[in-house]
Design a protein around this motif. Structure first.
Motif, short mmCIF file in Angstrom:
data_model
loop_
_atom_site.label_atom_id
_atom_site.label_comp_id
_atom_site.label_asym_id
_atom_site.label_seq_id
_atom_site.Cartn_x
_atom_site.Cartn_y
_atom_site.Cartn_z
N GLU A 227 30.76 50.38 48.25
CA GLU A 227 32.22 50.51 48.40
C GLU A 227 32.89 49.14 48.34
N LEU A 228 32.19 48.12 48.83
CA LEU A 228 32.80 46.79 48.79
C LEU A 228 32.66 46.17 47.41
N ILE A 229 31.61 46.54 46.69
CA ILE A 229 31.50 46.08 45.30
C ILE A 229 32.72 46.59 44.50
N ALA A 230 33.12 47.82 44.80
CA ALA A 230 34.34 48.35 44.17
C ALA A 230 35.53 47.44 44.51
N GLY A 231 35.54 46.95 45.75
CA GLY A 231 36.63 46.07 46.18
C GLY A 231 36.59 44.70 45.50
N VAL A 232 35.40 44.24 45.11
CA VAL A 232 35.30 42.95 44.40
C VAL A 232 36.04 43.06 43.07
N HIS A 233 35.82 44.19 42.39
CA HIS A 233 36.51 44.40 41.12
C HIS A 233 38.03 44.31 41.35
N ALA A 234 38.50 44.97 42.40
CA ALA A 234 39.94 44.97 42.67
C ALA A 234 40.45 43.56 42.97
N ALA A 235 39.62 42.76 43.66
CA ALA A 235 40.05 41.38 43.99
C ALA A 235 40.21 40.56 42.71
N VAL A 236 39.29 40.74 41.77
CA VAL A 236 39.40 40.01 40.49
C VAL A 236 40.65 40.47 39.75
N GLU A 237 40.91 41.79 39.79
CA GLU A 237 42.11 42.30 39.12
C GLU A 237 43.38 41.78 39.79
N TYR A 238 43.33 41.61 41.11
CA TYR A 238 44.49 41.04 41.82
C TYR A 238 44.80 39.64 41.29
N LEU A 239 43.74 38.81 41.18
CA LEU A 239 43.94 37.45 40.67
C LEU A 239 44.46 37.49 39.23
N ALA A 240 43.86 38.39 38.43
CA ALA A 240 44.30 38.48 37.03
C ALA A 240 45.77 38.89 36.95
N ALA A 241 46.19 39.78 37.86
CA ALA A 241 47.61 40.21 37.86
C ALA A 241 48.51 39.03 38.21
N LEU A 242 48.07 38.18 39.14
CA LEU A 242 48.86 36.98 39.46
C LEU A 242 49.00 36.12 38.20
N GLY A 243 47.88 36.01 37.46
CA GLY A 243 47.88 35.18 36.25
C GLY A 243 48.83 35.75 35.21
N ARG A 244 48.82 37.08 35.04
CA ARG A 244 49.70 37.69 34.02
C ARG A 244 51.17 37.51 34.40
N ARG A 245 51.40 37.46 35.73
CA ARG A 245 52.77 37.26 36.16
C ARG A 245 53.24 35.83 35.79
N SER A 246 52.33 34.86 35.97
CA SER A 246 52.76 33.48 35.68
C SER A 246 52.67 33.18 34.19
N ASP A 247 51.82 33.92 33.44
CA ASP A 247 51.73 33.70 32.00
C ASP A 247 51.55 35.05 31.30
N PRO A 248 52.68 35.70 30.99
CA PRO A 248 52.59 37.05 30.39
C PRO A 248 51.84 37.05 29.05
N SER A 249 51.61 35.88 28.45
CA SER A 249 50.92 35.88 27.15
C SER A 249 49.39 35.94 27.33
N ALA A 250 48.91 35.88 28.58
CA ALA A 250 47.44 35.92 28.81
C ALA A 250 46.88 37.23 28.25
N ALA A 251 46.03 37.10 27.23
CA ALA A 251 45.65 38.29 26.44
C ALA A 251 44.56 39.12 27.11
N ASP A 252 43.60 38.46 27.71
CA ASP A 252 42.50 39.21 28.32
C ASP A 252 42.33 38.78 29.78
N ARG A 253 41.37 39.42 30.47
CA ARG A 253 41.25 39.17 31.91
C ARG A 253 40.86 37.72 32.20
N ARG A 254 39.94 37.17 31.41
CA ARG A 254 39.54 35.78 31.64
C ARG A 254 40.75 34.84 31.49
#
Ligand SMILES: Cc1ncc(COP(=O)(O)O)c(C=O)c1O
Length: 375
Positions: A227-254
């Protein structure tokens, strides 16, 4: 929370069963591995999950220890958290010789000359932190990796403290192993390991016979905290969402993760500059680590100090009563507090800044510290 809840509602079963919830769980784990692969910049089968960094490091050290011969050397540092010290020191039982690179006390950075002088053809592994959890020093891990490899040694990097503050690129670093703990980058209490595929295959973890022999599963002893491994995925997505907010041109998750860290590094630097300027103006305060703003690239936003008055615990209690959360003590960086001569005196007071802190909070901390000193 939603990812963990979803696991319990939709996918609560062990892996590799021939039924729906088990298959969903497999998918969740694969998704989290892919997310961590973007986080580390590696392949998904080079990502290992574990209980926490300490447990992973003990397991890896035991496996590496099986291949060591008496007299083989392991090079550690004075700057590191004990979880990047004791698991390797335990290999003295197998005849390994532990060497320790010192720091420069004036700025709490690693003494690279000392480190180089302790590297030799006998060195089998260098274990170093990416950033110090006590003084915030960011080590030149790329250079240390080159030095280790030139001596024929492997390198293990403890990125637990660095991970919330800066981007990790294991491919660019060319490190052999790197660990970090998702709970430090806004996720759940787990540990994750990156290992070069050929090394994860070469070393033999202690495991039970029926469990998978494949990499990376063979390193994941017992049933994982799925269940926490599922949460790790969500944490990475949270960071990626922050990144997309600061740079909407970011094409992929990395790319989105890199954008998040570009924004984080710049923002944290403005706050830590404000904090260190305020701290060093407090009469009698002893500051540990880099305080010259010209060198802030070499540090993250974690600061430690002692006040002229009271113990670190007294100050942390005073601040805690005012809703300001700081730590006192050694934070398990025991070699460092001993080296700095503060271990017998309550260690240090540590304050940390991450991307959700504000300039107003920095000012509140400084005001409260000045009040504490004046009281
Ligand atoms: C630099 C560093 N390394 C290792 C650890 C240990 O990590 P874990 O709690 O995942 O075992 C910590 C924990 O605070 C840390 O700050």
């Amino acid at each position: 929370m939603a990812a963990v809840e979803n696991y319990f509602l939709e996918a609560n079963a062990n892996t590799y069963g021939a039924f729906l919830t088990s298959r969903r769980n497999n998918e969740i784990i694969l998704g989290a591995r892919a997310a961590m692969a973007d986080f580390f910049h590696c392949a998904a089968d080079e990502v290992v999950f574990g209980q926490n960094m300490t447990t992973i490091t003990f397991a890896l050290a035991r496996a590496i220890g099986r291949e060591l011969s008496p007299g083989d050397e392991i090079l550690l540092t004075t700057l590191d958290h004990d979880a990047n010290f004791s698991p390797w020191k335990a290999l003295e039982e197998r005849g390994a010789v532990i060497r320790k690179a010192d720091i420069r006390e004036s700025d709490c950075t690693l003494d690279l000359q000392d480190l180089k002088s302790k590297l030799s053809s006998k060195t089998k592994l260098v274990a170093v932190g990416y950033a110090s959890n006590l003084v915030g020093t960011i080590n030149p891990v790329e250079e240390i990796t080159r030095l280790a490899h030139a001596a024929g040694a492997m390198i293990f990097i403890d990125a637990v403290h660095y991970a919330p503050h800066g981007p990790i690129d294991v491919r660019a670093l060319d490190c052999d192993f790197l660990v970090c703990s998702p709970y430090k980058f806004f996720g759940p209490h787990l540990g994750t390991l990156y290992g070069k595929r050929q090394l994860l295959r070469r070393f033999q973890p202690y495991k039970v016979r029926p469990s998978a022999d494949t990499v990376p599963e063979c390193w994941e002893t017992g049933t994982q905290v799925q269940e926490l491994i599922a949460g790790v995925h969500a944490a990475v997505e949270y960071l990626a969402a922050l990144g997309r907010r600061s740079d909407p041109s970011a094409a992929d998750r990395r790319s989105a993760l890199l954008a998040a860290y570009r924004a984080t590094v710049a923002y944290e630097r403005t706050l830590v500059t404000r904090l260190i300027a305020g701290l060093t103006a407090i009469p009698g305060l002893r500051f540990f680590g880099i305080s010259d703003p010209q060198r802030f690239r070499e540090r993250c936003s974690t600061v430690s100090f002692r006040l002229a008055k009271g113990s670190p615990l007294d100050a942390a209690t005073f601040l805690g009563e005012r809703g300001i959360f700081t730590w006192d003590g050694n934070f398990y960086a025991l070699n460092l507090t001993e080296r700095l001569g503060v271990e017998q005196h309550g260690g240090v007071l540590r304050a940390g800044i991450v991307h959700y802190n504000t300039a107003g909070e920095v000012d509140r901390l400084l005001t409260a510290l000045n009040e504490f000193c004046a009281a």
